[in-house]
Design an enzyme around this catalytic site. Structure first.
Site, PDB file in Angstrom:
ATOM      1  N   ASN A 163      -0.520  10.555   5.841  1.00 20.34           N
ATOM      2  CA  ASN A 163      -1.771  10.175   6.504  1.00 20.34           C
ATOM      3  C   ASN A 163      -2.799  11.303   6.523  1.00 20.34           C
ATOM      4  O   ASN A 163      -3.985  11.048   6.763  1.00 20.34           O
ATOM      5  CB  ASN A 163      -1.474   9.669   7.913  1.00 20.34           C
ATOM      6  CG  ASN A 163      -0.878   8.287   7.877  1.00 20.34           C
ATOM      7  OD1 ASN A 163      -1.586   7.320   7.641  1.00 20.34           O
ATOM      8  ND2 ASN A 163       0.430   8.195   8.033  1.00 20.34           N
ATOM      9  N   THR A 193       0.875  -1.189   0.000  1.00 20.29           N
ATOM     10  CA  THR A 193       0.000   0.000   0.000  1.00 20.29           C
ATOM     11  C   THR A 193       0.907   1.234   0.000  1.00 20.29           C
ATOM     12  O   THR A 193       1.392   1.629  -1.046  1.00 20.29           O
ATOM     13  CB  THR A 193      -0.967  -0.014   1.207  1.00 20.29           C
ATOM     14  OG1 THR A 193      -0.232  -0.253   2.409  1.00 20.29           O
ATOM     15  CG2 THR A 193      -2.032  -1.087   1.030  1.00 20.29           C
ATOM     16  N   THR A 213       1.188  -9.535  12.269  1.00 17.49           N
ATOM     17  CA  THR A 213       1.456  -8.235  11.684  1.00 17.49           C
ATOM     18  C   THR A 213       0.658  -8.038  10.415  1.00 17.49           C
ATOM     19  O   THR A 213       0.295  -8.995   9.766  1.00 17.49           O
ATOM     20  CB  THR A 213       2.944  -8.065  11.371  1.00 17.49           C
ATOM     21  OG1 THR A 213       3.154  -6.725  10.988  1.00 17.49           O
ATOM     22  CG2 THR A 213       3.393  -8.981  10.277  1.00 17.49           C
TER      23      THR A 213
END
Length: 399
Positions: A394, A149, A186
């Protein structure tokens, strides 16, 4: 034990492929398939986030049946917080991949990673699965790309170890860059081996090695709803099946741990916006659990991470993180090092060259070591620095 090239396709009998499907909207591989030519023993660990992604429910059912031999995964969309329709989409992915491979649905695990709360473009995925199945090969690099990603690089590792009169290989491919603070395994990690291993033994191996590796990584303190780690063993090496009492079992565990630790370090190194890998080691603790809690507190501290980014050896921030870790230790017995520079000992600052301490934070790998007593337990945890770039990534993740 020796390093081997590749990742999840390094062991015998595994193949993979990754293609551009269009889930991510613009360019880049985003649909991947990992496949074993022969039946596997399979185990997994999963996120503890209450908003568990839809693929995890489907995958857990398949893994509990114990015979997963393929994984279909997409990036760009997490298929999380999507309700019953999301589960239907995950099952559609599973069934489409099973049909393309000539398998039963319960032989296929499903994984998705990316934006939360949006439906998958399931028809596009269905139409693309025959293409990805047709491209399977021993070169797993395209699969490693397809699960990324915000990652800036692929993450693969493999080792080869003598066992059973021959050799077995353990490999792994993972993704992870942001929303990294595991409480199980994870992000996404797909581990494979050509060793024959008893299922209970394989589950114990995964749980143990995950705790020593993936569960000691943090980037930003957030746990994803998509986290899973799977371990598939197809027995292609031809060894007598390992169990916990096998004399060669410790060597196998060591090999799996070597792969998971390497992947864990690469995930921390590739944290969103990161420029430095931070490794914190705690020695002299009462037990492993206490040492791990202390080390994770250091690499998880936003203030420590920011200080590392600025190459400012502000040792007070490390002391504070150790102090709120919840672990038991005597602060008066603490010795603290930045790289090879001792900055604190026996409850007091130590006279030191501040420029040298700052230089210890200047490379792309930073070591912080704390000796908290004279007992025998130690642990290492991995994180990264906190930069302005993390906020940029973000602040506009969806837009």
């Amino acid at each position: 034990m020796e390093e081997a090239p590749g990742g999840a396709t390094a062991p015998e009998g595994f193949a993979a492929c990754g293609i551009v499907c269009g889930v991510r909207g613009e360019g880049g591989r985003d649909l991947g398939l990992l496949y074993s030519e022969s039946p596997c023993v399979s185990v997994g660990v999963y996120t503890r986030n209450a908003f568990e992604g839809a693929p995890l429910a489907v995958t857990r059912e398949a893994v509990e049946a114990g015979a997963v031999r393929a994984v279909v995964a997409n990036s760009g969309n997490a298929n999380a917080a999507t309700g019953a329709p999301g589960v239907e989409d995950a099952r559609a992915m599973q069934e489409s991949a099973a049909r393309a491979l000539g398998l039963g649905a319960r032989e296929v695990a499903v994984a998705s990673t990316g934006v939360i709360g949006e439906r998958l473009p399931i028809e596009r995925i269905r139409e693309s699965i025959p293409e990805v199945a047709g491209g399977l090969s021993r070169d797993g690099s395209s699969f490693a790309e397809a699960i990324l990603t915000t990652d800036t690089r692929t993450k693969e590792a493999a080792v080869r170890v003598p066992l059973g009169g021959g050799y077995v290989t353990v490999g792994g491919t993972a993704k992870g860059s942001g929303m990294i603070h595991p409480n199980m395994g994870t992000m996404l990690a797909f581990l494979t081996t050509d060793a024959a291993v008893d299922r209970d033994c394989l589950q114990e191996t995964l749980a143990r090695t995950v705790d020593f590796s993936f569960n000691r990584v943090t980037v930003d303190g957030d746990t994803s709803p998509s986290d899973m780690a799977l371990l598939l063993a197809n027995g292609a090496a031809g060894n007598e099946p390992l169990n916990a009492d096998s004399s060669e079992y410790p060597a196998f565990v060591e090999a799996v741990e070597a792969v998971t630790k390497r992947l864990a370090r690469e995930i921390a190194r590739d944290g969103e916006g990161a420029t430095k890998l931070v490794e914190a080691t705690v020695e002299g603790a009462r037990d492993e659990e206490q040492a791990a809690a202390l080390a994770k507190a250091v690499v998880g501290s936003s203030l420590v991470k920011a200080a590392v980014a600025g190459e400012d050896a502000n040792w007070g921030r490390v002391l504070v993180a150790l102090g709120y870790s919840g672990a038991e230790f005597d602060p008066a017995g603490l010795t603290l090092y930045f790289g090879g520079v001792k900055v604190f000992e026996a409850g007091e600052p130590v006279a030191h060259d501040e420029k040298a301490a700052n230089r210890a934070l200047a490379g792309d790998e930073v070591e912080i070591r704390a000796v908290v007593g004279s007992r025998g337990a130690s642990a290492t945890a991995w994180g990264c620095d906190l930069t302005y770039e993390y906020v940029r990534i973000n602040g506009s993740y969806r837009t």
